[in-house]
Design an enzyme around this catalytic site. Structure first.
Site, PDB file in Angstrom:
ATOM      1  NE  ARG A 278      52.339  16.976  52.694  1.00 54.43           N
ATOM      2  CZ  ARG A 278      53.209  17.844  52.192  1.00 54.43           C
ATOM      3  NH1 ARG A 278      53.459  18.970  52.816  1.00 54.43           N
ATOM      4  NH2 ARG A 278      53.835  17.599  51.055  1.00 54.43           N
TER       5      ARG A 278
ATOM      6  CG  ASN B 131      45.864  13.028  45.608  1.00 51.26           C
ATOM      7  OD1 ASN B 131      45.318  14.010  45.101  1.00 51.26           O
ATOM      8  ND2 ASN B 131      46.640  13.124  46.676  1.00 51.26           N
TER       9      ASN B 131
ATOM     10  N   GLY C   7      49.460   9.489  47.743  1.00 48.40           N
ATOM     11  CA  GLY C   7      49.652  10.862  48.212  1.00 48.40           C
ATOM     12  C   GLY C   7      48.529  11.275  49.135  1.00 48.40           C
TER      13      GLY C   7
ATOM     14  CE1 TYR D 291      50.853  18.845  38.892  1.00 48.20           C
ATOM     15  CE2 TYR D 291      49.439  20.591  38.061  1.00 48.20           C
ATOM     16  CZ  TYR D 291      49.662  19.549  38.934  1.00 48.20           C
ATOM     17  OH  TYR D 291      48.694  19.210  39.851  1.00 48.20           O
TER      18      TYR D 291
ATOM     19  CB  ALA E 297      53.782  17.607  29.612  1.00 43.07           C
ATOM     20  CB  ALA E 298      52.741  15.270  34.243  1.00 43.35           C
ATOM     21  CE  LYS E 299      48.591  16.159  38.137  1.00 39.57           C
ATOM     22  NZ  LYS E 299      48.407  14.956  38.969  1.00 39.57           N
TER      23      LYS E 299
END
Length: 250
Positions: free
Chosen positions: A18, A96, A15, A161, A163-165
């Site tokens: 940007r 990232n 990623g 988000y 939960a993912a992080k």
């Protein structure tokens, strides 16, 4: 010149086209001799713009297109690149790539849940798992996972988000213990409110009141921290989650 001197040492930033990813690519180009591998999924022009900025900063790099969610694509793209660059080694991995699909949990669709989890968590697995063997053989490496304040404290409207992080934070701490003896560090960087496309829709004027520093951070400030963690100077730091949030903890 012996063979060792001819090795091209590389840093892969997923990623990287940007926002924070772009800032990291540019900072690594300024601070290190790494050849920067700028991963992007679909926005080729943005990736080329980042590559141009890397060159302007005095570095070298190239763009690599793959979707971190697609394990086969990750493997084939990286294997193909390594096949054509036999004198190159990837020493630094910056995970990232991430997306948000915000909404209250009671209204959240399974797609919005899966897509966010897949990009941050499975993306970390797909890229890192495929390259980890080479880091172990090299007996050196830096793995830096971009997480979030949301992964530490949870954010309403971002259950997926958070939960993912949060999961990536757990993985960071566990993996760090597995591979520390091989001189490979694994750390996570947890930004708070940073001025990027991802936070463009937020009410900055209102939200900055929550931040003791009374402002949003800049991508460059995050990039300086990542660049330090990617360097040899950070060799005794591993398994850590480093906050960069202007003092915002709750």
């Amino acid at each position: 010149m012996n063979e060792k001197e001819q090795v091209t040492k590389c840093a892969l930033v997923t990623g990287g086209s940007r926002g924070i990813g772009k800032a990291i690519c540019i900072q690594l180009a300024k601070d290190s001799d790494y050849h920067i591998l700028i991963n992007y999924q679909s926005n080729k022009q943005a990736a080329l713009d980042t590559l141009e900025a890397v060159k302007e900063a005095g570095g070298t790099g190239e763009i690599l297109q793959f979707n971190v969610v697609n394990n086969e694509e990750v493997k084939s793209t990286l294997d193909n690149w390594l096949e054509h660059n036999k004198n190159a080694i990837i020493e630094v991995i910056v995970n990232n790539a991430g997306i948000t699909k915000d909404g209250l949990f009671m209204w959240m669709t399974q797609d919005d849940w899966n897509n966010v989890i897949n990009t941050s968590l499975n993306g970390f697995f797909n890229v890192t798992n495929h390259l980890i063997q080479k880091l172990l053989v090299q007996k050196y490496g830096r793995i830096i996972n971009m997480v979030s304040l949301s992964g530490l404290k949870g954010t309403a409207g971002q259950t997926n988000y958070s939960a993912a992080k949060g999961a990536v934070i757990g993985a960071t701490k566990a993996l760090a213990q597995e591979i520390a003896k091989r001189n490979i560090t694994v750390n996570a960087v947890a930004p708070g409110f940073i001025k990027t496309d991802m936070t463009g829709d937020l009410d900055e004027k209102e939200l900055k009141k929550m931040v003791p520093a009374n402002r949003f951070g800049n991508p460059e400030e995050v990039a300086h921290l990542v660049s330090f963690l990617a360097s040899k100077k950070s060799s005794y730091i591993t398994g850590e989650v480093i906050n960069i949030n202007g003092g915002l903890y709750s």
